[in-house]
Write a protein that holds these residues in place. Structure first.
Motif, PDB file in Angstrom:
ATOM      1  N   THR A  11       0.464  -1.637   0.041  1.00  0.00           N
ATOM      2  CA  THR A  11      -0.067   0.063  -0.185  1.00  0.00           C
ATOM      3  C   THR A  11       1.277   1.617  -0.027  1.00  0.00           C
ATOM      4  OG1 THR A  11      -1.554  -1.432   0.881  1.00  0.00           O
ATOM      5  CG2 THR A  11      -1.878   1.112   1.532  1.00  0.00           C
ATOM      6  N   ARG A  12       1.481   1.303   0.994  1.00  0.00           N
ATOM      7  CA  ARG A  12       3.442   2.366   0.722  1.00  0.00           C
ATOM      8  C   ARG A  12       3.517   2.234  -0.457  1.00  0.00           C
ATOM      9  NH1 ARG A  12       2.895   4.685   6.422  1.00  0.00           N
ATOM     10  NH2 ARG A  12       1.831   3.347   7.225  1.00  0.00           N
ATOM     11  N   ALA A  14       2.719   1.904  -3.567  1.00  0.00           N
ATOM     12  CA  ALA A  14       1.651   2.244  -4.546  1.00  0.00           C
ATOM     13  C   ALA A  14       0.782   3.512  -4.232  1.00  0.00           C
ATOM     14  CB  ALA A  14       0.566   1.225  -4.119  1.00  0.00           C
ATOM     15  N   PHE A  15       1.200   4.473  -3.227  1.00  0.00           N
ATOM     16  CA  PHE A  15       0.904   5.303  -2.598  1.00  0.00           C
ATOM     17  C   PHE A  15       2.214   6.213  -3.160  1.00  0.00           C
ATOM     18  CE2 PHE A  15       1.596   9.315  -0.134  1.00  0.00           C
ATOM     19  CZ  PHE A  15       0.395   9.487  -0.229  1.00  0.00           C
ATOM     20  N   ASP A  16       3.404   6.104  -3.071  1.00  0.00           N
ATOM     21  CA  ASP A  16       4.729   6.590  -3.286  1.00  0.00           C
ATOM     22  C   ASP A  16       4.859   6.333  -4.937  1.00  0.00           C
ATOM     23  OD1 ASP A  16       5.132   6.423  -0.787  1.00  0.00           O
ATOM     24  OD2 ASP A  16       6.645   5.325  -0.737  1.00  0.00           O
ATOM     25  N   PHE A  17       4.211   5.293  -5.692  1.00  0.00           N
ATOM     26  CA  PHE A  17       4.252   5.698  -7.765  1.00  0.00           C
ATOM     27  C   PHE A  17       2.554   6.676  -8.311  1.00  0.00           C
ATOM     28  CE2 PHE A  17       7.086   2.480  -7.455  1.00  0.00           C
ATOM     29  CZ  PHE A  17       7.549   2.615  -8.270  1.00  0.00           C
ATOM     30  N   GLY A  18       1.953   7.491  -7.236  1.00  0.00           N
ATOM     31  CA  GLY A  18       0.343   7.517  -7.344  1.00  0.00           C
ATOM     32  C   GLY A  18      -0.800   7.125  -7.148  1.00  0.00           C
ATOM     33  N   PHE A  19      -0.387   5.902  -6.821  1.00  0.00           N
ATOM     34  CA  PHE A  19      -2.007   5.246  -6.420  1.00  0.00           C
ATOM     35  C   PHE A  19      -3.206   5.369  -5.763  1.00  0.00           C
ATOM     36  CE2 PHE A  19       0.766   2.407  -9.686  1.00  0.00           C
ATOM     37  CZ  PHE A  19      -0.343   2.095 -10.415  1.00  0.00           C
ATOM     38  N   LYS A  20      -4.506   5.389  -6.170  1.00  0.00           N
ATOM     39  CA  LYS A  20      -5.696   5.790  -4.989  1.00  0.00           C
ATOM     40  C   LYS A  20      -5.205   4.492  -4.777  1.00  0.00           C
ATOM     41  CE  LYS A  20      -9.313   8.393  -3.899  1.00  0.00           C
ATOM     42  NZ  LYS A  20     -11.089   8.750  -3.979  1.00  0.00           N
ATOM     43  N   ASN A  21      -5.451   4.308  -3.145  1.00  0.00           N
ATOM     44  CA  ASN A  21      -5.491   3.275  -2.782  1.00  0.00           C
ATOM     45  C   ASN A  21      -6.759   2.568  -1.674  1.00  0.00           C
ATOM     46  OD1 ASN A  21      -2.902   1.872  -3.487  1.00  0.00           O
ATOM     47  ND2 ASN A  21      -2.126   3.283  -2.049  1.00  0.00           N
ATOM     48  N   THR A  22      -7.240   1.451  -2.405  1.00  0.00           N
ATOM     49  CA  THR A  22      -7.927   0.965  -0.875  1.00  0.00           C
ATOM     50  C   THR A  22      -8.045  -0.271  -0.553  1.00  0.00           C
ATOM     51  OG1 THR A  22     -10.510   2.008  -2.042  1.00  0.00           O
ATOM     52  CG2 THR A  22     -10.671   0.194  -0.825  1.00  0.00           C
ATOM     53  N   ILE A  23      -8.334  -0.660   0.888  1.00  0.00           N
ATOM     54  CA  ILE A  23      -7.788  -1.398   1.670  1.00  0.00           C
ATOM     55  C   ILE A  23      -9.129  -2.254   1.607  1.00  0.00           C
ATOM     56  CG2 ILE A  23      -7.371  -2.968   2.979  1.00  0.00           C
ATOM     57  CD1 ILE A  23      -4.335  -1.022   3.076  1.00  0.00           C
ATOM     58  N   ILE A  24      -9.600  -3.424   1.625  1.00  0.00           N
ATOM     59  CA  ILE A  24     -10.972  -4.282   1.979  1.00  0.00           C
ATOM     60  C   ILE A  24     -10.404  -4.744   3.047  1.00  0.00           C
ATOM     61  CG2 ILE A  24     -12.828  -6.222   1.297  1.00  0.00           C
ATOM     62  CD1 ILE A  24     -12.337  -3.265  -0.709  1.00  0.00           C
ATOM     63  N   GLY A  52      -3.512   2.505  11.338  1.00  0.00           N
ATOM     64  CA  GLY A  52      -2.565   3.173  11.650  1.00  0.00           C
ATOM     65  C   GLY A  52      -2.101   3.611   9.895  1.00  0.00           C
ATOM     66  N   ILE A  53      -2.453   3.182   8.945  1.00  0.00           N
ATOM     67  CA  ILE A  53      -2.660   2.890   7.196  1.00  0.00           C
ATOM     68  C   ILE A  53      -3.514   4.207   7.076  1.00  0.00           C
ATOM     69  CG2 ILE A  53      -3.595   0.906   6.535  1.00  0.00           C
ATOM     70  CD1 ILE A  53      -0.084   1.963   5.122  1.00  0.00           C
ATOM     71  N   SER A  54      -4.511   4.053   7.438  1.00  0.00           N
ATOM     72  CA  SER A  54      -5.570   4.982   7.226  1.00  0.00           C
ATOM     73  C   SER A  54      -5.423   6.219   7.771  1.00  0.00           C
ATOM     74  CB  SER A  54      -6.824   4.620   7.344  1.00  0.00           C
ATOM     75  OG  SER A  54      -7.045   4.340   8.579  1.00  0.00           O
ATOM     76  N   ALA A  55      -5.209   6.767   8.544  1.00  0.00           N
ATOM     77  CA  ALA A  55      -4.536   7.446   9.478  1.00  0.00           C
ATOM     78  C   ALA A  55      -4.384   9.082   8.489  1.00  0.00           C
ATOM     79  CB  ALA A  55      -3.506   7.594  10.256  1.00  0.00           C
ATOM     80  N   LEU A  56      -3.753  10.237   8.802  1.00  0.00           N
ATOM     81  CA  LEU A  56      -3.669  11.135   7.674  1.00  0.00           C
ATOM     82  C   LEU A  56      -4.907  11.326   7.176  1.00  0.00           C
ATOM     83  CD1 LEU A  56      -0.175  10.638   7.539  1.00  0.00           C
ATOM     84  CD2 LEU A  56      -1.352  12.055   8.829  1.00  0.00           C
ATOM     85  N   GLY A  57      -6.180  11.321   7.092  1.00  0.00           N
ATOM     86  CA  GLY A  57      -6.921  11.536   6.556  1.00  0.00           C
ATOM     87  C   GLY A  57      -7.311  11.179   5.067  1.00  0.00           C
ATOM     88  N   ASN A  58      -7.162   8.901   4.720  1.00  0.00           N
ATOM     89  CA  ASN A  58      -6.746   8.463   4.624  1.00  0.00           C
ATOM     90  C   ASN A  58      -6.266   8.305   2.940  1.00  0.00           C
ATOM     91  OD1 ASN A  58      -8.841   6.903   5.564  1.00  0.00           O
ATOM     92  ND2 ASN A  58     -10.485   7.576   4.652  1.00  0.00           N
TER      93      ASN A  58
END
Length: 69
Positions: A11-12, A14-24, A52-58
């Protein structure tokens, strides 16, 4: 897939590469672990990671459950 290991790093990254993530969150897995001499329940690790991973406003990811997806 161990939530606090595999999903965390994926997830981290993917975020660094610009993806918008959703975890089920509800179908992901964990197992009890020992920390020093104390056993930590899988459910506690799972909840802590997802919070923790969804902190900082997702910023890194939004968390959903299967029914809402």
């Amino acid at each position: 897939m161990m939530t606090d290991v595999c999903l965390n790093s994926t997830t981290r990254a993917a975020f660094d590469f610009g993806f918008k993530n959703t975890i089920i969150g509800d179908p992901t897995a964990k197992r009890d672990r020992r920390m020093n001499v104390q056993m930590v329940k899988a459910a506690d690790i799972q909840r802590s990671f997802l919070v923790g991973i969804s902190a900082l406003g997702n910023s890194y990811t939004a968390i959903m459950n299967t029914a809402d997806f």
